[in-house]
Design a protein around this motif. Sequence first.
Motif, PDB file in Angstrom:
ATOM      1  N   ASP A 261      51.166  27.257   1.040  1.00  0.00           N
ATOM      2  CA  ASP A 261      51.448  26.422   2.218  1.00  0.00           C
ATOM      3  C   ASP A 261      50.198  25.751   2.804  1.00  0.00           C
ATOM      4  O   ASP A 261      50.301  24.946   3.728  1.00  0.00           O
ATOM      5  CB  ASP A 261      52.158  27.242   3.285  1.00  0.00           C
ATOM      6  CG  ASP A 261      51.291  28.366   3.853  1.00  0.00           C
ATOM      7  OD1 ASP A 261      50.086  28.420   3.514  1.00  0.00           O
ATOM      8  OD2 ASP A 261      51.821  29.190   4.619  1.00  0.00           O
ATOM      9  N   GLY A 262      49.018  26.064   2.312  1.00  0.00           N
ATOM     10  CA  GLY A 262      47.800  25.399   2.780  1.00  0.00           C
ATOM     11  C   GLY A 262      47.387  25.756   4.188  1.00  0.00           C
ATOM     12  O   GLY A 262      46.589  25.033   4.801  1.00  0.00           O
ATOM     13  N   SER A 263      47.932  26.846   4.734  1.00  0.00           N
ATOM     14  CA  SER A 263      47.592  27.234   6.104  1.00  0.00           C
ATOM     15  C   SER A 263      46.176  27.784   6.188  1.00  0.00           C
ATOM     16  O   SER A 263      45.556  28.124   5.181  1.00  0.00           O
ATOM     17  CB  SER A 263      48.583  28.298   6.592  1.00  0.00           C
ATOM     18  OG  SER A 263      48.557  29.433   5.740  1.00  0.00           O
ATOM     19  N   ASP A 264      45.663  27.873   7.418  1.00  0.00           N
ATOM     20  CA  ASP A 264      44.334  28.446   7.622  1.00  0.00           C
ATOM     21  C   ASP A 264      44.310  29.883   7.122  1.00  0.00           C
ATOM     22  O   ASP A 264      45.341  30.577   7.107  1.00  0.00           O
ATOM     23  CB  ASP A 264      43.963  28.415   9.105  1.00  0.00           C
ATOM     24  CG  ASP A 264      43.740  26.983   9.597  1.00  0.00           C
ATOM     25  OD1 ASP A 264      43.508  26.110   8.737  1.00  0.00           O
ATOM     26  OD2 ASP A 264      43.821  26.770  10.816  1.00  0.00           O
ATOM     27  N   ALA A 265      43.109  30.334   6.755  1.00  0.00           N
ATOM     28  CA  ALA A 265      42.962  31.704   6.246  1.00  0.00           C
ATOM     29  C   ALA A 265      41.781  32.357   6.943  1.00  0.00           C
ATOM     30  O   ALA A 265      40.730  32.593   6.329  1.00  0.00           O
ATOM     31  CB  ALA A 265      42.774  31.686   4.727  1.00  0.00           C
ATOM     32  N   PRO A 266      41.928  32.670   8.235  1.00  0.00           N
ATOM     33  CA  PRO A 266      40.788  33.204   9.000  1.00  0.00           C
ATOM     34  C   PRO A 266      40.327  34.579   8.537  1.00  0.00           C
ATOM     35  O   PRO A 266      39.194  34.989   8.830  1.00  0.00           O
ATOM     36  CB  PRO A 266      41.333  33.268  10.435  1.00  0.00           C
ATOM     37  CG  PRO A 266      42.808  33.383  10.261  1.00  0.00           C
ATOM     38  CD  PRO A 266      43.145  32.552   9.062  1.00  0.00           C
ATOM     39  N   ASP A 267      41.203  35.299   7.832  1.00  0.00           N
ATOM     40  CA  ASP A 267      40.840  36.642   7.364  1.00  0.00           C
ATOM     41  C   ASP A 267      40.624  36.687   5.847  1.00  0.00           C
ATOM     42  O   ASP A 267      40.678  37.758   5.236  1.00  0.00           O
ATOM     43  CB  ASP A 267      41.938  37.644   7.747  1.00  0.00           C
ATOM     44  CG  ASP A 267      42.139  37.726   9.247  1.00  0.00           C
ATOM     45  OD1 ASP A 267      41.121  37.712   9.971  1.00  0.00           O
ATOM     46  OD2 ASP A 267      43.302  37.789   9.692  1.00  0.00           O
ATOM     47  N   ALA A 268      40.390  35.541   5.242  1.00  0.00           N
ATOM     48  CA  ALA A 268      40.212  35.503   3.784  1.00  0.00           C
ATOM     49  C   ALA A 268      39.073  36.416   3.355  1.00  0.00           C
ATOM     50  O   ALA A 268      37.995  36.437   3.975  1.00  0.00           O
ATOM     51  CB  ALA A 268      39.954  34.071   3.329  1.00  0.00           C
ATOM     52  N   LEU A 269      39.317  37.155   2.290  1.00  0.00           N
ATOM     53  CA  LEU A 269      38.361  38.179   1.863  1.00  0.00           C
ATOM     54  C   LEU A 269      38.360  38.279   0.334  1.00  0.00           C
ATOM     55  O   LEU A 269      39.405  38.197  -0.306  1.00  0.00           O
ATOM     56  CB  LEU A 269      38.763  39.533   2.467  1.00  0.00           C
ATOM     57  CG  LEU A 269      37.796  40.696   2.304  1.00  0.00           C
ATOM     58  CD1 LEU A 269      36.558  40.482   3.187  1.00  0.00           C
ATOM     59  CD2 LEU A 269      38.487  42.006   2.707  1.00  0.00           C
ATOM     60  N   TRP A 270      37.176  38.466  -0.205  1.00  0.00           N
ATOM     61  CA  TRP A 270      37.032  38.757  -1.638  1.00  0.00           C
ATOM     62  C   TRP A 270      36.599  40.207  -1.759  1.00  0.00           C
ATOM     63  O   TRP A 270      35.528  40.579  -1.303  1.00  0.00           O
ATOM     64  CB  TRP A 270      36.007  37.816  -2.247  1.00  0.00           C
ATOM     65  CG  TRP A 270      35.699  38.063  -3.707  1.00  0.00           C
ATOM     66  CD1 TRP A 270      36.440  38.760  -4.614  1.00  0.00           C
ATOM     67  CD2 TRP A 270      34.538  37.595  -4.411  1.00  0.00           C
ATOM     68  NE1 TRP A 270      35.833  38.756  -5.841  1.00  0.00           N
ATOM     69  CE2 TRP A 270      34.659  38.045  -5.754  1.00  0.00           C
ATOM     70  CE3 TRP A 270      33.427  36.831  -4.049  1.00  0.00           C
ATOM     71  CZ2 TRP A 270      33.685  37.766  -6.716  1.00  0.00           C
ATOM     72  CZ3 TRP A 270      32.475  36.547  -5.019  1.00  0.00           C
ATOM     73  CH2 TRP A 270      32.605  37.013  -6.332  1.00  0.00           C
ATOM     74  N   ARG A 271      37.439  41.019  -2.380  1.00  0.00           N
ATOM     75  CA  ARG A 271      37.160  42.453  -2.529  1.00  0.00           C
ATOM     76  C   ARG A 271      36.667  42.687  -3.966  1.00  0.00           C
ATOM     77  O   ARG A 271      37.449  42.759  -4.911  1.00  0.00           O
ATOM     78  CB  ARG A 271      38.423  43.271  -2.249  1.00  0.00           C
ATOM     79  CG  ARG A 271      38.184  44.771  -2.140  1.00  0.00           C
ATOM     80  CD  ARG A 271      39.500  45.492  -1.835  1.00  0.00           C
ATOM     81  NE  ARG A 271      40.044  45.087  -0.551  1.00  0.00           N
ATOM     82  CZ  ARG A 271      39.751  45.682   0.602  1.00  0.00           C
ATOM     83  NH1 ARG A 271      38.918  46.709   0.624  1.00  0.00           N
ATOM     84  NH2 ARG A 271      40.303  45.255   1.730  1.00  0.00           N
ATOM     85  N   ILE A 272      35.349  42.800  -4.142  1.00  0.00           N
ATOM     86  CA  ILE A 272      34.764  42.949  -5.479  1.00  0.00           C
ATOM     87  C   ILE A 272      34.820  44.419  -5.895  1.00  0.00           C
ATOM     88  O   ILE A 272      34.279  45.283  -5.196  1.00  0.00           O
ATOM     89  CB  ILE A 272      33.310  42.459  -5.502  1.00  0.00           C
ATOM     90  CG1 ILE A 272      33.226  41.017  -5.001  1.00  0.00           C
ATOM     91  CG2 ILE A 272      32.733  42.571  -6.908  1.00  0.00           C
ATOM     92  CD1 ILE A 272      31.807  40.493  -4.909  1.00  0.00           C
ATOM     93  N   PRO A 273      35.463  44.735  -7.019  1.00  0.00           N
ATOM     94  CA  PRO A 273      35.553  46.133  -7.462  1.00  0.00           C
ATOM     95  C   PRO A 273      34.167  46.742  -7.693  1.00  0.00           C
ATOM     96  O   PRO A 273      33.218  46.046  -8.075  1.00  0.00           O
ATOM     97  CB  PRO A 273      36.333  46.048  -8.783  1.00  0.00           C
ATOM     98  CG  PRO A 273      37.043  44.733  -8.725  1.00  0.00           C
ATOM     99  CD  PRO A 273      36.157  43.817  -7.932  1.00  0.00           C
ATOM    100  N   ALA A 274      34.069  48.039  -7.490  1.00  0.00           N
ATOM    101  CA  ALA A 274      32.782  48.723  -7.633  1.00  0.00           C
ATOM    102  C   ALA A 274      32.218  48.579  -9.039  1.00  0.00           C
ATOM    103  O   ALA A 274      31.003  48.456  -9.222  1.00  0.00           O
ATOM    104  CB  ALA A 274      32.938  50.207  -7.282  1.00  0.00           C
ATOM    105  N   ASP A 275      33.103  48.567 -10.045  1.00  0.00           N
ATOM    106  CA  ASP A 275      32.582  48.515 -11.416  1.00  0.00           C
ATOM    107  C   ASP A 275      32.069  47.136 -11.806  1.00  0.00           C
ATOM    108  O   ASP A 275      31.550  46.957 -12.900  1.00  0.00           O
ATOM    109  CB  ASP A 275      33.621  49.002 -12.427  1.00  0.00           C
ATOM    110  CG  ASP A 275      34.871  48.138 -12.466  1.00  0.00           C
ATOM    111  OD1 ASP A 275      34.952  47.183 -11.661  1.00  0.00           O
ATOM    112  OD2 ASP A 275      35.751  48.409 -13.286  1.00  0.00           O
ATOM    113  N   HIS A 276      32.200  46.149 -10.889  1.00  0.00           N
ATOM    114  CA  HIS A 276      31.609  44.836 -11.120  1.00  0.00           C
ATOM    115  C   HIS A 276      30.273  44.695 -10.397  1.00  0.00           C
ATOM    116  O   HIS A 276      29.589  43.690 -10.564  1.00  0.00           O
ATOM    117  CB  HIS A 276      32.538  43.725 -10.630  1.00  0.00           C
ATOM    118  CG  HIS A 276      33.735  43.526 -11.496  1.00  0.00           C
ATOM    119  ND1 HIS A 276      34.587  42.447 -11.351  1.00  0.00           N
ATOM    120  CD2 HIS A 276      34.234  44.255 -12.537  1.00  0.00           C
ATOM    121  CE1 HIS A 276      35.560  42.530 -12.245  1.00  0.00           C
ATOM    122  NE2 HIS A 276      35.367  43.615 -12.964  1.00  0.00           N
TER     123      HIS A 276
END
Length: 428
Positions: A261-276
């Motif tokens: 829907d292209g809405s705002d994403a104020p809480d957007a988060l990238w959760r990088i796994p520990a093994d990376h």
Amino acid sequence: MLSDTAVRQAKARDKDYKLSDSEGLYLYVTKAGHRSWRFKYRFDGKERRLMLGSYPEVSLKVARERKTEARRLLVEGKDPALEAKKAAIERKLATSNTFEVVARNWFELQKDRWTLVHANDVITSLENDVFPTVGALPVTEIDEPMVLLVLRKIEKRGAIETAHRTRQRMSAVFVHGIAEGVAARDPAAVVGKALKPVPRSRKRPAILSIEGLQDLFRRTEVEGAAALTKLASRFIALTAQRPGTVRRMAWTELEGINWYDGSDAPDALWRIPADHMKLANELKQDEEFEHLVPLAPEAVAVLRATWCLTGAGPLVYPSNRNARVPMSENTLSYFYNRCGYQGRHVPHGWRASFSTIMNEWALRNGTPGDRNVIDMMLAHIPEGVSGSEGAYNRAAFLERRREIASIWGAMLFDCLPAPHKLLSYRLR
């Protein structure tokens, strides 16, 4: 006592017979003409015999030496026949426990502690650089000059660091062999000082001004290249994460974004796994050590444009040949070099760019503690914080990290085209 002539002239007869020498040693001659040395002795009250070898392979002189050794064992209270069997077993084990066999056993025990990428690097280096030279040799017969021979070949192609890493891996194999009882020592342990010293690492080139970075985007994004390459360039710049982590990023690692829907994403988060992450091996299996990257609006916009290209596959930035394989580690480097930035800026240089520029900004406009926050954003452990505490504190100051990410994104892409416009640019 026998003479060499008598032994040489001993011929087959109608039945087996023996020619005595001294102290229990005799030559046994079969009716088929086969001649062998045997030693008769008593052990534990019983008469026993020990085969010392066939004639002429074993001469009279050597047979007497072996008899003397057997009598020495008797004086020590040992059964020569039993000791001979033990020696035969040891020889068989030595020939079956080649360096390659021991190395692969060691690798199987260790590989679960490593990331898939590192495990593949370890076994590939052994297969390419070590096994062809010493892999078929019993691990007990490999000495220091043989180890050095392997490493010199690696040095000759200019791979000094690889030679040192290979020595460490060979040493680990020998230590494993010692623990398993199939090796007696570690010849790789002492050859390190005979290798060429590892050259001092050079700092990765990086542009350290906002104006210079904006100019980089203006120059590179008008070049004929895949839109996915340009979008990956923007995303690395905005997040300042290691290029390998970005290349392996999966869509499932992203949170707080509605792709439809292209809405705002104020809480957007990238959760990088520990093994990376660049962590100690034992921490890579612990989910508590994952790294959280708050995403600025500019980063979300890049991801929305990328979704149009790769959203149907598992990876955000895959290879152009296989949607399940990450983009090549050389793609962005070659892209920057082709655009005239060789020796001036590399993909990993975005981390230095972000750290330098935002730390200078924090001195003028920031709040106390922003330096540590910036370190956390780079997944560095802040100064004065222990490794374990720093790793478990990766989620700290999340809101301040989001604010700094947004300031960085606005500074970097001020007056630059929106990322979706890259989708319509010409290809190379």
